[in-house]
Design a protein around this motif. Structure first.
Motif, PDB file in Angstrom:
ATOM      1  N   GLU A 153     -16.759  -9.673  -5.657  1.00  0.00           N
ATOM      2  CA  GLU A 153     -16.270  -8.953  -4.473  1.00  0.00           C
ATOM      3  C   GLU A 153     -15.149  -9.705  -3.757  1.00  0.00           C
ATOM      4  O   GLU A 153     -14.581  -9.193  -2.791  1.00  0.00           O
ATOM      5  N   ASP A 154     -14.824 -10.913  -4.243  1.00  0.00           N
ATOM      6  CA  ASP A 154     -13.860 -11.769  -3.535  1.00  0.00           C
ATOM      7  C   ASP A 154     -12.536 -11.055  -3.248  1.00  0.00           C
ATOM      8  O   ASP A 154     -12.019 -11.115  -2.134  1.00  0.00           O
ATOM      9  N   ASN A 155     -11.986 -10.389  -4.266  1.00  0.00           N
ATOM     10  CA  ASN A 155     -10.690  -9.743  -4.092  1.00  0.00           C
ATOM     11  C   ASN A 155     -10.733  -8.639  -3.037  1.00  0.00           C
ATOM     12  O   ASN A 155      -9.826  -8.509  -2.211  1.00  0.00           O
ATOM     13  N   ARG A 156     -11.793  -7.846  -3.067  1.00  0.00           N
ATOM     14  CA  ARG A 156     -11.917  -6.755  -2.071  1.00  0.00           C
ATOM     15  C   ARG A 156     -12.054  -7.326  -0.666  1.00  0.00           C
ATOM     16  O   ARG A 156     -11.507  -6.790   0.295  1.00  0.00           O
ATOM     17  N   ASN A 162      -2.675   1.247   5.757  1.00  0.00           N
ATOM     18  CA  ASN A 162      -3.809   2.179   5.842  1.00  0.00           C
ATOM     19  C   ASN A 162      -3.762   3.200   4.712  1.00  0.00           C
ATOM     20  O   ASN A 162      -4.796   3.552   4.135  1.00  0.00           O
ATOM     21  N   GLU A 163      -2.557   3.648   4.391  1.00  0.00           N
ATOM     22  CA  GLU A 163      -2.385   4.606   3.285  1.00  0.00           C
ATOM     23  C   GLU A 163      -2.777   3.981   1.950  1.00  0.00           C
ATOM     24  O   GLU A 163      -3.498   4.575   1.153  1.00  0.00           O
ATOM     25  N   LYS A 164      -2.296   2.756   1.717  1.00  0.00           N
ATOM     26  CA  LYS A 164      -2.619   2.059   0.468  1.00  0.00           C
ATOM     27  C   LYS A 164      -4.118   1.782   0.356  1.00  0.00           C
ATOM     28  O   LYS A 164      -4.714   1.940  -0.715  1.00  0.00           O
ATOM     29  N   LEU A 165      -4.723   1.356   1.470  1.00  0.00           N
ATOM     30  CA  LEU A 165      -6.155   1.039   1.454  1.00  0.00           C
ATOM     31  C   LEU A 165      -7.002   2.282   1.227  1.00  0.00           C
ATOM     32  O   LEU A 165      -7.998   2.241   0.495  1.00  0.00           O
ATOM     33  N   GLU A 166      -6.619   3.374   1.865  1.00  0.00           N
ATOM     34  CA  GLU A 166      -7.380   4.617   1.696  1.00  0.00           C
ATOM     35  C   GLU A 166      -7.336   5.064   0.225  1.00  0.00           C
ATOM     36  O   GLU A 166      -8.360   5.445  -0.350  1.00  0.00           O
ATOM     37  N   LYS A 167      -6.161   4.988  -0.362  1.00  0.00           N
ATOM     38  CA  LYS A 167      -5.999   5.373  -1.768  1.00  0.00           C
ATOM     39  C   LYS A 167      -6.815   4.457  -2.681  1.00  0.00           C
ATOM     40  O   LYS A 167      -7.516   4.921  -3.591  1.00  0.00           O
ATOM     41  N   PHE A 168      -6.742   3.146  -2.422  1.00  0.00           N
ATOM     42  CA  PHE A 168      -7.467   2.176  -3.236  1.00  0.00           C
ATOM     43  C   PHE A 168      -8.975   2.357  -3.096  1.00  0.00           C
ATOM     44  O   PHE A 168      -9.704   2.397  -4.095  1.00  0.00           O
ATOM     45  N   ASN A 169      -9.457   2.463  -1.865  1.00  0.00           N
ATOM     46  CA  ASN A 169     -10.900   2.583  -1.621  1.00  0.00           C
ATOM     47  C   ASN A 169     -11.465   3.863  -2.224  1.00  0.00           C
ATOM     48  O   ASN A 169     -12.580   3.861  -2.752  1.00  0.00           O
ATOM     49  N   THR A 170     -10.693   4.960  -2.116  1.00  0.00           N
ATOM     50  CA  THR A 170     -11.138   6.232  -2.703  1.00  0.00           C
ATOM     51  C   THR A 170     -11.274   6.094  -4.212  1.00  0.00           C
ATOM     52  O   THR A 170     -12.278   6.503  -4.812  1.00  0.00           O
ATOM     53  N   ARG A 171     -10.270   5.498  -4.832  1.00  0.00           N
ATOM     54  CA  ARG A 171     -10.299   5.300  -6.285  1.00  0.00           C
ATOM     55  C   ARG A 171     -11.452   4.388  -6.680  1.00  0.00           C
ATOM     56  O   ARG A 171     -12.164   4.652  -7.653  1.00  0.00           O
ATOM     57  N   TRP A 172     -11.630   3.319  -5.918  1.00  0.00           N
ATOM     58  CA  TRP A 172     -12.692   2.349  -6.216  1.00  0.00           C
ATOM     59  C   TRP A 172     -14.060   3.027  -6.168  1.00  0.00           C
ATOM     60  O   TRP A 172     -14.887   2.843  -7.063  1.00  0.00           O
ATOM     61  N   GLU A 173     -14.311   3.821  -5.108  1.00  0.00           N
ATOM     62  CA  GLU A 173     -15.595   4.504  -4.954  1.00  0.00           C
ATOM     63  C   GLU A 173     -15.839   5.491  -6.086  1.00  0.00           C
ATOM     64  O   GLU A 173     -16.941   5.569  -6.640  1.00  0.00           O
ATOM     65  N   GLU A 174     -14.807   6.273  -6.436  1.00  0.00           N
ATOM     66  CA  GLU A 174     -14.951   7.269  -7.500  1.00  0.00           C
ATOM     67  C   GLU A 174     -15.290   6.618  -8.838  1.00  0.00           C
ATOM     68  O   GLU A 174     -16.177   7.081  -9.563  1.00  0.00           O
ATOM     69  N   ILE A 175     -14.589   5.535  -9.157  1.00  0.00           N
ATOM     70  CA  ILE A 175     -14.830   4.856 -10.439  1.00  0.00           C
ATOM     71  C   ILE A 175     -16.193   4.175 -10.449  1.00  0.00           C
ATOM     72  O   ILE A 175     -16.896   4.184 -11.468  1.00  0.00           O
TER      73      ILE A 175
END
Length: 255
Positions: free
Chosen positions: A161-164, A185-198
């Motif tokens: 989890e270090d990187n996150r 905020n835009e980049k984080l929202e996109k990243f977090n959404t992708r992370w959760e889905e995967i």
């Protein structure tokens, strides 16, 4: 008149200091894009270097005033000395503030670059997970082969989890200062959404593979029992043939 000349030099230097303060220190800066931030870093760096170069000018003025005071009547001393002290104080304060702001902006820029680096690393890992999930989509084979695919997926998902955590902390640091907040905020929202889905898809796939292993194991067990049973029958029939036993004599086996 030497006094007029010295006062002119002092005045010009004061004007430059005031202008530099207004240009680089007094204005409200907003950094909404990386280009704006990078440009500000470069401007402050140039301003800091320019201020340092002015040290020669300040030293020349200081030497000129001190030489004049050493020879001039006492009446001319106090006013010039006071103006010189004000100039030196203002100049030193300007250099200190420019150095401080330049260093802060360089740290902010480094923070932004570091955030991008961590996002890039995590997205590369997510790409690997996506490829692994695709590879296990319609996996064929027995329990052992499916188990190997499950182990491989589980090893990949044991990602630290270090990187996150670093992404969260760096983003918080920047957005708290109002720097690139919309973009981050835009980049984080996109990243977090992708992370959760995967992550969710990986959990579903792990359960699916576990069920496939169980089914394959049951199938393997059934096949093994059938093979064992066939082996027994084959052995008995072979014995009958060796003993020249007629099928009519063993109706059950004949059937």
């Amino acid at each position: 008149d030497k006094t007029v000349s010295l006062r002119k030099d002092l005045s010009e230097m004061h004007e430059w200091i005031t202008q530099a303060e207004e240009e680089y220190l007094e204005r409200d800066f907003e950094y909404k894009t990386p280009d704006e931030l990078q440009k500000a870093v470069e401007e402050l760096k140039r301003a800091k270097e320019e201020a340092m170069q002015k040290e020669v000018k300040v030293k020349l003025i200081t030497d000129s005033v001190n030489n004049f005071i050493a020879k001039a009547p006492p009446a001319a001393h106090e006013a010039l000395k006071k103006e010189l002290d004000v100039l030196i104080t203002s100049y030193q304060r300007l250099c200190s503030r420019l150095n401080g702001k330049s260093k802060t902006l360089e740290e902010v820029w480094a923070c932004w670059r570091e955030l991008l680096s961590y996002l890039d690393a995590e997205n590369k890992w997510l790409n690997e997970v996506e490829l692994k999930l695709k590879a296990t989509e319609n996996i064929q084979g027995g329990a052992e082969e499916i188990s190997e695919s499950l182990d491989s997926l589980e090893r990949l998902m044991r990602h630290p989890e270090d990187n996150r955590n670093q992404i969260r902390e760096l983003a918080q640091t920047l957005t708290d200062g109002g720097i690139l907040d919309e973009l981050i905020n835009e980049k984080l929202e996109k990243f977090n959404t992708r992370w959760e889905e995967i992550q969710q898809e990986a959990v579903r796939r792990q359960k699916s593979l576990e069920q496939s292993i169980q089914s394959a194991q049951e199938t393997d067990k059934t096949l093994r029992l059938i093979q064992e049973s066939l082996a027994v029958v084959d052995k008995q029939l072979t014995a009958y043939i060796a003993d020249r036993v007629d099928a009519a004599q063993v109706p059950q086996e004949a059937q």
